[in-house]
Write a protein that holds these residues in place. Structure first.
Motif, short mmCIF file in Angstrom:
data_model
loop_
_atom_site.label_atom_id
_atom_site.label_comp_id
_atom_site.label_asym_id
_atom_site.label_seq_id
_atom_site.Cartn_x
_atom_site.Cartn_y
_atom_site.Cartn_z
N LEU A 122 -1.52 6.85 7.11
CA LEU A 122 -0.67 8.02 6.96
C LEU A 122 0.01 8.46 8.08
O LEU A 122 1.20 9.02 8.18
CB LEU A 122 -1.33 8.90 6.25
N HIS A 143 0.84 -1.29 0.08
CA HIS A 143 0.06 0.02 -0.21
C HIS A 143 0.89 1.26 0.04
O HIS A 143 0.41 2.31 -0.27
CB HIS A 143 -0.97 -0.05 1.16
N LEU A 144 1.97 1.04 0.25
CA LEU A 144 2.86 2.28 0.25
C LEU A 144 4.42 1.89 -0.37
O LEU A 144 4.88 0.69 0.10
CB LEU A 144 3.16 3.04 1.67
N CYS A 145 4.98 2.72 -0.99
CA CYS A 145 6.58 2.36 -1.34
C CYS A 145 6.89 4.10 -1.34
O CYS A 145 6.83 4.72 -2.25
CB CYS A 145 6.97 1.77 -2.46
N LEU A 146 7.64 4.39 -0.38
CA LEU A 146 8.42 5.79 -0.28
C LEU A 146 10.20 5.63 -0.25
O LEU A 146 10.39 5.60 0.95
CB LEU A 146 7.85 6.59 0.85
N LEU A 181 -2.58 4.48 1.40
CA LEU A 181 -2.81 4.20 3.05
C LEU A 181 -3.99 5.01 3.38
O LEU A 181 -4.46 6.25 2.81
CB LEU A 181 -1.82 4.84 3.88
N CYS A 217 0.99 5.66 -2.83
CA CYS A 217 0.47 5.49 -1.55
C CYS A 217 -1.09 5.28 -1.46
O CYS A 217 -1.79 5.84 -2.16
CB CYS A 217 0.70 6.59 -0.72
N THR A 238 -2.85 12.35 -4.06
CA THR A 238 -1.38 12.88 -3.46
C THR A 238 -1.86 13.87 -2.63
O THR A 238 -1.46 14.24 -1.54
CB THR A 238 -0.60 13.05 -4.70
N ALA A 277 2.90 6.05 8.96
CA ALA A 277 3.92 6.10 8.32
C ALA A 277 4.76 7.22 8.51
O ALA A 277 6.03 7.23 8.67
CB ALA A 277 3.43 6.23 6.69
N CYS A 316 -2.89 12.81 0.92
CA CYS A 316 -1.92 12.34 1.50
C CYS A 316 -1.09 13.66 2.14
O CYS A 316 -0.75 13.67 3.26
CB CYS A 316 -1.11 11.43 1.06
#
Length: 373
Positions: A107, A65-68, A102, A100, A134, A110, A137
């Motif tokens: 959030l 659900h997230l790659c940062l 989330l 993302c 975006t 994270a 978030c």
């Protein structure tokens, strides 16, 4: 929703979930070629020794659900030195979507995970799209920061490809006729190229040779100038192997004298770079090649031609002559609750206030009202 958070030290680490990453991209319609793993891997390989990569992943079950991917480094401003976090790819990445999905509690988790693992003064995310997800978030993280700033980096023009938009207005038609006449007089021809992994190397060398002699090469701001050159060659080689690279070239006596280099992604051609030999400047090769992009797109069913990024002010991108709209790029800065973050957020607001007073004009990037100020 329950999330499991994981840190990776590299995008090429055995534990990095490349397949799940690709699936996450596909679930987010606003992702761009600069979110492509090949582009980011090349960016990672070009990091300076003092820069460190930390990749935050968030899972719900077996679904990502997230790659940062965040890069940490030290920088100085206002006479102070502090730790900054930036998304991997800065400053050569032209447009990014936040990968993302989330919810709001996720959030919050994270951002807390980032603060715990990577104590910092400011988290700065540049060239992000203005899509709804975006924005959602970013606004949530803005509320969680001691202060924040949202700056409009640029408005990149785009052309929607359709039969109705095929014919440019009279002034552009006149400029194109003159450019074609000059090219025909010297025997210059336009060539379309879709390179693959085998042919991209020689092609990039030809493009780099043109850029080296252009004003970009002379001022050392071109994409093939070091230290960016290695990154660009690796990235475009990998993207060509995936079928994403397109080039239009103006050739004279078998030699490239002008080119436009782009990335085709989900029907959108990102016009990434162009250069021309100075002795052929009066041919208006850039305008001819932009028209060739549009004709190529019309024939193959592309939907948009984009200027993937433009100058912050005074842009003379030729797509302005044929644009149907613009895409906003935003730079978000989130200041932490550490003393340095509070101080830097305050210093930035004072600097913006003084700049506004001096210019007598509104600041280009305004903080969101009531969002963690």
């Amino acid at each position: 929703m329950d999330y499991r958070f994981q840190w990776c030290a590299s995008l090429s680490a055995p534990e990095f979930p490349a397949q799940a990453y690709a699936q996450l991209c596909e679930r987010l319609p606003h992702h761009t070629p600069f979110n492509h793993l090949a582009w980011l891997l090349a960016a990672e390989h070009s990091l300076l020794p003092e820069q460190r990569l930390h990749v935050l992943l968030a899972w719900n079950g077996d679904q990502l659900h997230l790659c940062l991917p965040l890069v940490t480094f030290r920088e100085s401003r206002f006479g102070l030195s502090w730790t900054t976090l930036r998304h991997l790819g800065y400053p050569m990445t032209d447009r990014l979507a936040l990968l993302c999905l989330l919810d709001e509690p996720g959030l919050s988790q994270a951002l807390e995970a980032i603060r715990e693992r990577l104590p910092h003064t400011v988290l700065q995310l540049a060239e992000f799209t203005n899509d709804t997800n975006t924005q959602r978030c970013m606004r949530h993280w803005a509320h969680m920061s001691s202060s924040h700033h949202c700056h409009l980096s640029c408005r990149a023009p785009y052309h929607f490809i359709s039969a109705q938009n095929q014919e440019p207005h009279r002034n552009v038609r006149y400029k194109l006729r003159k450019a074609r006449k000059r090219s025909e007089e010297i025997g210059a021809v336009i060539r379309r190229v879709t390179p693959d992994a085998a042919s991209i190397g020689g092609l990039l060398e030809s493009l780099a040779a043109v850029e080296e002699r252009s004003w970009k090469g002379q001022e050392e701001v071109g994409i093939f100038c070091e230290p960016r050159g290695r990154w660009m060659r690796e990235a475009f080689t990998a993207l060509a192997a995936s079928g994403l690279v397109r080039v239009v070239m103006l050739e004279h006596e078998g030699r490239c004298i002008s080119y436009r280099l782009g990335l085709l992604h989900h029907g959108r051609l990102y016009d990434y770079n162009l250069a021309f030999l100075p002795e052929y400047a009066d041919l208006s090769g850039g305008r001819l090649l932009l028209d060739e992009w549009i004709q190529w797109g019309f024939e193959e069913g592309w939907r948009w031609i984009d200027a993937s990024r433009i100058s912050r002010s005074g842009s003379t991108h030729q797509l302005h002559e044929r644009m149907n709209g613009q895409v906003e790029h935003l730079r978000w800065s989130f200041y932490s609750w550490r003393p340095s973050g509070i101080l830097m957020g305050l210093a930035h607001r004072v600097w913006e206030w003084r700049k506004q007073r001096r210019s007598g004009e509104a600041v280009s990037g305004e903080p969101l009202p009531g969002a963690g100020q």
